[in-house]
Design an enzyme around this catalytic site. Structure first.
Site, PDB file in Angstrom:
ATOM      1  N   TYR A  83     101.872  52.137  91.795  1.00 37.85           N
ATOM      2  CA  TYR A  83     102.366  53.021  92.711  1.00 37.85           C
ATOM      3  C   TYR A  83     101.594  54.283  93.175  1.00 37.85           C
ATOM      4  O   TYR A  83     101.692  54.793  94.038  1.00 37.85           O
ATOM      5  CB  TYR A  83     103.768  53.296  92.500  1.00 37.85           C
ATOM      6  CG  TYR A  83     104.793  52.636  93.377  1.00 37.85           C
ATOM      7  CD1 TYR A  83     104.515  51.628  94.016  1.00 37.85           C
ATOM      8  CD2 TYR A  83     106.012  53.219  93.532  1.00 37.85           C
ATOM      9  CE1 TYR A  83     105.812  50.733  94.621  1.00 37.85           C
ATOM     10  CE2 TYR A  83     107.032  52.692  94.219  1.00 37.85           C
ATOM     11  CZ  TYR A  83     106.853  51.473  94.915  1.00 37.85           C
ATOM     12  OH  TYR A  83     107.750  50.817  95.572  1.00 37.85           O
ATOM     13  N   LYS A  98     102.560  44.442  79.270  1.00 40.35           N
ATOM     14  CA  LYS A  98     101.696  43.555  79.100  1.00 40.35           C
ATOM     15  C   LYS A  98     100.345  44.207  78.172  1.00 40.35           C
ATOM     16  O   LYS A  98      99.163  44.105  78.669  1.00 40.35           O
ATOM     17  CB  LYS A  98     100.876  43.367  80.562  1.00 40.35           C
ATOM     18  CG  LYS A  98     100.259  42.101  80.828  1.00 40.35           C
ATOM     19  CD  LYS A  98     101.151  40.997  80.693  1.00 40.35           C
ATOM     20  CE  LYS A  98      99.883  39.662  80.737  1.00 40.35           C
ATOM     21  NZ  LYS A  98     100.152  38.510  79.806  1.00 40.35           N
ATOM     22  N   ASP A 145     105.154  38.690  80.465  1.00 40.05           N
ATOM     23  CA  ASP A 145     105.491  37.053  80.779  1.00 40.05           C
ATOM     24  C   ASP A 145     106.744  36.268  79.853  1.00 40.05           C
ATOM     25  O   ASP A 145     107.397  35.475  80.521  1.00 40.05           O
ATOM     26  CB  ASP A 145     104.170  36.199  80.773  1.00 40.05           C
ATOM     27  CG  ASP A 145     103.383  36.627  79.827  1.00 40.05           C
ATOM     28  OD1 ASP A 145     102.851  37.767  79.663  1.00 40.05           O
ATOM     29  OD2 ASP A 145     103.161  36.040  78.730  1.00 40.05           O
ATOM     30  N   ASP A 159     108.864  45.418  89.000  1.00 38.05           N
ATOM     31  CA  ASP A 159     109.150  44.942  90.533  1.00 38.05           C
ATOM     32  C   ASP A 159     109.528  43.550  90.337  1.00 38.05           C
ATOM     33  O   ASP A 159     110.661  42.976  90.895  1.00 38.05           O
ATOM     34  CB  ASP A 159     107.688  45.095  91.415  1.00 38.05           C
ATOM     35  CG  ASP A 159     107.930  45.263  92.730  1.00 38.05           C
ATOM     36  OD1 ASP A 159     109.122  45.190  93.172  1.00 38.05           O
ATOM     37  OD2 ASP A 159     106.886  45.046  93.242  1.00 38.05           O
TER      38      ASP A 159
END
Ligand code: NAI
Length: 420
Positions: free
Chosen positions: A149, A219, A285, A309
């Site tokens: 962002y 992640k 994931d 998101d």
């Protein structure tokens, strides 16, 4: 100040008659925002018998602002959201490539609304692609000011991209860019302060609402210092500021390494028995898989912008889609907040009186809860549940429901008002 929310010592003081600025929005925005104001007015009147009232103040953005002010985001709009502290908005059109920046992003950044809060829960009666949608009950805290962002990017083939590549190569010794001449570049800033304030908000929410766990989704296996930093700073913050109220899986691992797995398991069981909030982390994931296979294992989620998101839309899909997923953008320090429908402007159905207004209604429910008008919030929430249980819904939901009646937006709104 009359009719204005005041912030004293970090807490809101809400007058009984309160001005709330709203942006109607583009596309279906006009229809759903009008319906939302109607529903909120009736719920507030029913619950407080005229003692409390919302004084709606329209402010402008996008197409309506361009018409009246010749700019998509007039200063008056930003000033109103700053001055009145809490506001609500319909969806706004964003050009995909080139042109102006997203107005949603501009509002969030200008007011420093660092937490995007997305509660996801199931309403009985709605059809779902998963077997046990009632097990989905999560609140996502998505970081709203950093990560992608921040919008730091340079397009392939521009002098800026070339200069940036040369800096990487010459100054930083980077040799891993596979196709440098045709690469665009993006920078993903993630700070300790930014991560901590988001995770602190999620912690406070989890503790206040007696939630069982907070999960840091990241992640960090690939992006060790940005996403990995988020996880590390998150655990450190919880262990430093909420030592007595939580138990982290970080300390579980430490006990396991030092004393063995049985002691670690015992410490975790003791923490759960004592009602402590369990802090854990999971790679993004794996979370997307687990959220479908084992949704009951997750409650409050804190994550960075891009993960957030994907995560919020995946969760919304399990309980009926974005048509009923509400959202809020909040700065818990200044108390500034803008509540919003999470879907877009739906240009394909705009003006047809068939849009589902529930995302907007539930955003208003969040707003009423936020200002402490919980009775009105609950009344709307219960009325929505009653409509769905009776098979009353707009066509996007009704097509998948058993024995449902597909109602237009205005018919659904009238039914809901009857339930109030
Ligand atoms: P979209 O959410 O507007 O539409 C996707 C699909 O969902 C369409 O088929 C639409 O008809 C349907 N849909 C969306 N909301 C619905 C509702 N309430 N009831 C029934 N069906 C509904 O997403 P899209 O097409 O990608 O974006 C359109 C515009 O909206 C773009 O300019 C985009 O930038 C903007 N947008 C704005 C957002 C905001 O202001 N918060 C969020 C997402 C997109």
């Amino acid at each position: 100040m009359e009719n204005k929310i005041e912030v004293k010592d970090g807490k809101m003081v809400v007058p009984n008659k309160v001005v709330i600025p709203f942006i109607e929005g583009d596309g279906i925005g006009q229809e759903i925002t009008f319906a939302m104001c109607q529903v909120v007015n009736i719920a507030v009147a029913k619950c407080y018998g005229g003692e409390r009232e919302i004084l709606w103040k329209e402010v402008y953005a996008s197409s309506k602002a361009e018409k009246f002010f010749h700019t998509p985001l007039p200063d008056e709009t930003l000033t109103a959201f700053k001055e009145y502290v809490v506001g609500i908005k319909g969806p706004l059109f964003t050009p995909i490539s080139g042109g102006r920046r997203s107005l949603n992003v501009a509002l969030r950044q200008d007011l420093d609304l660092y937490a995007c809060v997305r509660p996801v829960k199931y309403y009985a009666g709605i059809s779902s692609p998963v077997k046990y949608p009632e097990k989905v009950n999560m609140t996502v805290f998505r970081e709203n000011t950093e990560d992608i962002y921040a919008g730091i990017e340079w397009e392939a083939g521009t002098p800026e991209a070339d200069k940036f590549y040369r800096f990487l190569q010459d100054e930083m010794g980077v040799t891993k860019v596979r196709f440098p001449n045709t690469s665009s570049f993006g920078v993903k800033p993630v700070s300790k302060e930014g991560s901590e304030r988001l995770i602190r908000s999620a912690m406070e929410f989890a503790l206040k609402n007696r939630k069982p766990s907070l999960t840091l989704v990241h992640k960090g296996n690939i992006m060790k210092f940005t996403e990995g930093g988020f996880k590390k700073w998150g655990y450190e913050l919880c262990e430093r500021e909420y030592k007595d109220q939580c138990f982290t899986m970080n300390s579980y691992d430490q006990i396991k390494n030092e004393q063995g797995v049985d002691d670690a398991k015992q410490a975790l069981a003791d923490a759960k028995a004592a009602g402590k909030l369990i802090i854990k982390d999971v790679i993004a994931d794996a979370f997307l898989q687990n959220a479908i296979l084992y949704p009951a294992d997750y409650s409050v989620i804190a994550t960075l912008n891009l993960n957030g998101d994907y995560v919020s839309d995946l969760l919304a899909a399990q309980v009926g889609g974005i048509g009923i997923a509400p959202g809020a953008n909040i700065n818990y320090t200044s108390c500034h907040a803008i509540f919003e429908a999470t879907h877009g402007t739906a240009p394909d159905i705009a003006g047809m009186n068939i849009a589902n207004p529930c995302s907007m209604f539930l955003s208003a429910v969040m707003m009423l809860e936020y200002i402490g008008w919980t009775e009105a919030a609950q009344a709307i929430d219960v009325a929505i549940q009653t409509c769905f249980s009776e098979g009353k819904a707009t066509s996007d939901l009704a097509t998948g429901m058993d024995h449902a009646e597909a109602l237009s937006l205005s018919q659904f709104t009238s039914q809901l008002i009857n339930k109030l």
